[in-house]
Design a protein around this motif. Structure first.
Motif, short mmCIF file in Angstrom:
data_model
loop_
_atom_site.label_atom_id
_atom_site.label_comp_id
_atom_site.label_asym_id
_atom_site.label_seq_id
_atom_site.Cartn_x
_atom_site.Cartn_y
_atom_site.Cartn_z
N LEU A 165 0.85 -1.20 0.00
CA LEU A 165 0.00 0.00 0.00
C LEU A 165 0.88 1.24 0.00
CD1 LEU A 165 -2.68 1.58 0.32
CD2 LEU A 165 -2.45 1.27 2.80
N VAL A 166 0.71 2.08 -1.01
CA VAL A 166 1.40 3.37 -1.06
C VAL A 166 0.39 4.44 -0.65
CG1 VAL A 166 2.61 5.03 -2.50
CG2 VAL A 166 2.90 2.58 -2.91
N THR A 167 0.70 5.14 0.42
CA THR A 167 -0.21 6.14 0.95
C THR A 167 0.60 7.27 1.57
OG1 THR A 167 -2.16 6.46 2.37
CG2 THR A 167 -0.48 4.93 3.17
N ASP A 168 0.00 8.06 2.44
CA ASP A 168 0.74 9.12 3.12
C ASP A 168 0.24 9.23 4.56
OD1 ASP A 168 -1.67 10.72 2.95
OD2 ASP A 168 -1.06 11.29 0.94
N ARG A 169 0.94 9.99 5.34
CA ARG A 169 0.63 10.07 6.77
C ARG A 169 -0.77 10.62 7.01
NH1 ARG A 169 3.33 9.85 11.87
NH2 ARG A 169 1.58 9.80 13.33
N SER A 170 -1.20 11.58 6.20
CA SER A 170 -2.51 12.17 6.43
C SER A 170 -3.62 11.14 6.19
CB SER A 170 -2.73 13.40 5.54
OG SER A 170 -2.75 13.04 4.17
N LYS A 171 -3.46 10.27 5.18
CA LYS A 171 -4.45 9.22 4.95
C LYS A 171 -4.46 8.22 6.10
CE LYS A 171 -6.40 10.21 0.98
NZ LYS A 171 -7.84 10.55 0.91
N LEU A 172 -3.28 7.90 6.63
CA LEU A 172 -3.22 6.98 7.76
C LEU A 172 -3.88 7.57 9.00
CD1 LEU A 172 0.42 5.50 7.62
CD2 LEU A 172 -1.72 4.31 7.15
N ASP A 173 -3.65 8.84 9.23
CA ASP A 173 -4.17 9.48 10.46
C ASP A 173 -5.66 9.81 10.35
OD1 ASP A 173 -1.69 9.33 11.60
OD2 ASP A 173 -1.17 11.44 11.28
N GLU A 174 -6.10 10.21 9.17
CA GLU A 174 -7.43 10.80 9.05
C GLU A 174 -8.46 9.93 8.33
OE1 GLU A 174 -6.85 14.56 7.15
OE2 GLU A 174 -5.16 15.08 8.47
N GLU A 175 -8.01 8.92 7.58
CA GLU A 175 -8.95 8.16 6.75
C GLU A 175 -8.92 6.66 7.04
OE1 GLU A 175 -11.11 9.31 4.58
OE2 GLU A 175 -10.52 11.41 4.36
N LEU A 176 -7.76 6.05 6.93
CA LEU A 176 -7.68 4.59 6.98
C LEU A 176 -7.86 4.06 8.40
CD1 LEU A 176 -4.70 4.19 4.52
CD2 LEU A 176 -7.01 3.31 4.15
N PRO A 177 -8.51 2.91 8.56
CA PRO A 177 -8.66 2.33 9.89
C PRO A 177 -7.34 1.77 10.41
CG PRO A 177 -9.53 0.85 8.22
CD PRO A 177 -9.19 2.13 7.51
N GLU A 178 -7.25 1.60 11.72
CA GLU A 178 -6.00 1.13 12.32
C GLU A 178 -5.60 -0.25 11.82
OE1 GLU A 178 -6.22 1.30 16.54
OE2 GLU A 178 -6.54 3.48 16.62
#
Length: 525
Positions: free
Chosen positions: A120-133
């Protein structure tokens, strides 16, 4: 002969930029935004520099463990590096899976799960604000284009990785996975092969060549996760056209860029063209040099076509409309010129590409198909995807004997073979007629409208949802005059444009809008 040679060059995502750079190394890419994954490119770079960035990112993915045949989901903040990362994954034989930044985190996680432990290529903002833990538990490894996280690897930390030669995969191997618009529920993952992408590229390249014999600046405002972007890029890059890639659609922002760069071709979503109608009145003439307007995603309102063509000073300017779907690519084509009449039918979306696509309309009830009794539109094309990932039965249910694909739309064909699109199957309002034709009429008669959508209201009646310029109240008398010749409707519901639920390609999610209106009018418990 030249036409065939252009059409047969092929997309081949992994080496697209490299091949373009070998032919036109000094050609330029211009952006209206910065890139997380390749900040060194800035907002203006040569195609040779862009090709090198793709090669570099491919080497970092390899260093992270990505291998041929592996899947790489890209779900990050909106930017053109989504496209570059897709090319980088394809360069090493992996299969990029592109998820719209507009998808909510729960839906994105469900699609990641369906992809079966991808990178999975993503960014910190998606991890913090969108994606589940739990995202780390359903992925092989998480790679970040921006920011840091203790459970993820930053692509920046892999800089300087050994360059890897391009990997060539078989033409029938999956080469790209995109998702459907999601207008009718959870998006499906559409699997494209090298062969199917080439089949989509061929008719589009062949259609463009006669219209654009010379060099033109191309402006693209297309979703970075849509397959259409890759065919548009291939046509432009391989012919050495300078390319302006837009992330933003705000008319003031776009007008400033167009006034400076004077593009000769505009490719955008229909809703973006609707926004850009106001540019026709800009004294700087930002649309004055446009030779070709191109729209792929939905049939566009006649008013918008007339307004934009009226703003260009180019001789023989055209508005090209392609009707198709994520699953099959473009199926039919129609071109409009300034000679288009006020009463020209906006529901006519065109004719199939000769020798490349075919269309039929099948009766819904055993009675002959006609304007008053539209049938199911079905398409046959070599550009059709090969499956929905993890949903083979769902895919098979839409393919009939002979390879005909059910589009989910209803319409009819004229004696001249023209395809007329009247409605989505799920949007039919029995006894009303075509909601899309009604919207064309209203939009054409009321210049203050910026959007109009006719949906079934809570009581089942056709209910128009309207958006206006500057959100000004709609004049009731003008509305009544405009709607006088249409089937009866409920009173219009005025909403702000940003309130309407939209897909990644700016389509209105009509079913979600129906639920939204029903919730607004539901009595309190």
């Amino acid at each position: 002969m030249l036409l065939q040679r252009i059409a047969n060059r092929g997309i081949r995502l992994g080496t697209l930029l490299e091949r373009a750079a070998s032919r036109h190394p000094s050609n330029v890419l211009i952006l209206d935004h910065d890139l997380d994954a390749a900040p060194q490119l800035g907002r203006r770079a040569t195609i040779a520099e862009v090709a090198d960035a793709v090669d570099d990112l491919a080497s970092r993915l390899w260093a992270a463990g990505v291998r041929p045949g592996g899947r790489v989901v890209i779900y990050k903040s909106d930017a053109f590096d989504i496209t570059l990362l897709a090319c980088s994954a394809a360069r090493i034989g992996a299969v990029p899976v592109l998820l719209s930044p507009q998808l909510d985190g729960a839906t994105a996680a469900e699609l990641v799960r369906r992809t079966e432990r991808p990178f999975l290529v993503t960014d910190r903002s998606k991890l913090d604000e969108e994606l589940p833990e739990g995202i780390f538990g359903i992925t092989e490894r998480v790679l970040l284009t921006a920011g840091v996280h203790e459970q993820a690897t930053a692509l920046a930390d892999l800089a300087g990785a050994r360059r890897i030669p391009a990997v060539t995969m078989p033409v029938d191997h999956p080469t790209l996975i995109t998702h459907t618009s999601g207008t009718t529920g959870t998006p499906k993952l559409a699997v494209h092969t090298g062969r199917s992408l080439q089949a989509r590229y061929r008719p589009q390249a062949a259609a463009v060549l006669p219209v654009l014999p010379g060099r033109e600046t191309i402006a693209l405002h297309v979703s970075f996760v849509h397959s259409r972007l890759f065919t548009a890029l291939a046509i432009s890059l391989l012919r050495g056209f300078p390319i302006l890639v837009l992330r933003e659609s705000d008319p003031k922002h776009v007008g400033d860029l167009f006034a400076q760069l004077r593009p000769g071709v505009l490719e955008a979503h229909p809703n973006s063209f609707m926004e850009w109608e106001e540019l026709a009145e800009d004294p700087r003439g930002p649309l004055a040099n446009v030779k070709l307007f191109s729209s792929t995603f939905d049939a566009i309102h006649p008013r918008t076509v007339r307004t934009l063509l009226g703003a260009t000073r180019r001789r023989g300017a055209l508005f090209g409309q392609l009707y198709g779907q994520s699953e099959v690519g473009p199926a039919v084509v129609r071109a409009f010129s300034r000679r288009r009449g006020e009463d020209d039918d906006g529901r006519c979306v065109g004719i199939p590409f000769p020798g490349m696509t075919d269309v039929r309309v099948v009766s819904r009830d055993g009675n002959p198909v006609s304007p008053d009794n539209p049938g199911y539109i079905e398409v046959r094309s070599d550009g059709r995807i090969v499956t929905y990932l993890g949903e083979q039965e769902r895919y098979d249910s839409q393919v009939s004997d002979g390879g005909w694909w059910r589009m989910g739309d209803v319409g009819y064909r004229t004696k001249w073979g023209c395809v007329h699109l009247l409605d989505r199957e799920v949007d039919l309002i029995e006894g009303f007629g075509s909601t899309l034709a009604a919207e064309d009429t209203l939009f054409g008669k009321l210049e203050e409208l910026t959007e109009v959508i006719v949906i079934p209201g809570p009581d089942g009646r056709a209910t128009p949802i309207v958006c206006t310029k500057d959100d000004k109240p709609l004049d009731a008398i003008r509305w009544q005059r405009a709607a006088a010749g249409l089937s009866p409707m409920a009173d219009p519901v005025h909403m702000r444009l940003e309130e309407l639920p939209q897909t990644a390609t700016s389509k209105i999610k009509r079913l979600e809008l129906v639920r939204l209106i029903a919730a607004r009018t539901a009595p309190l418990a």
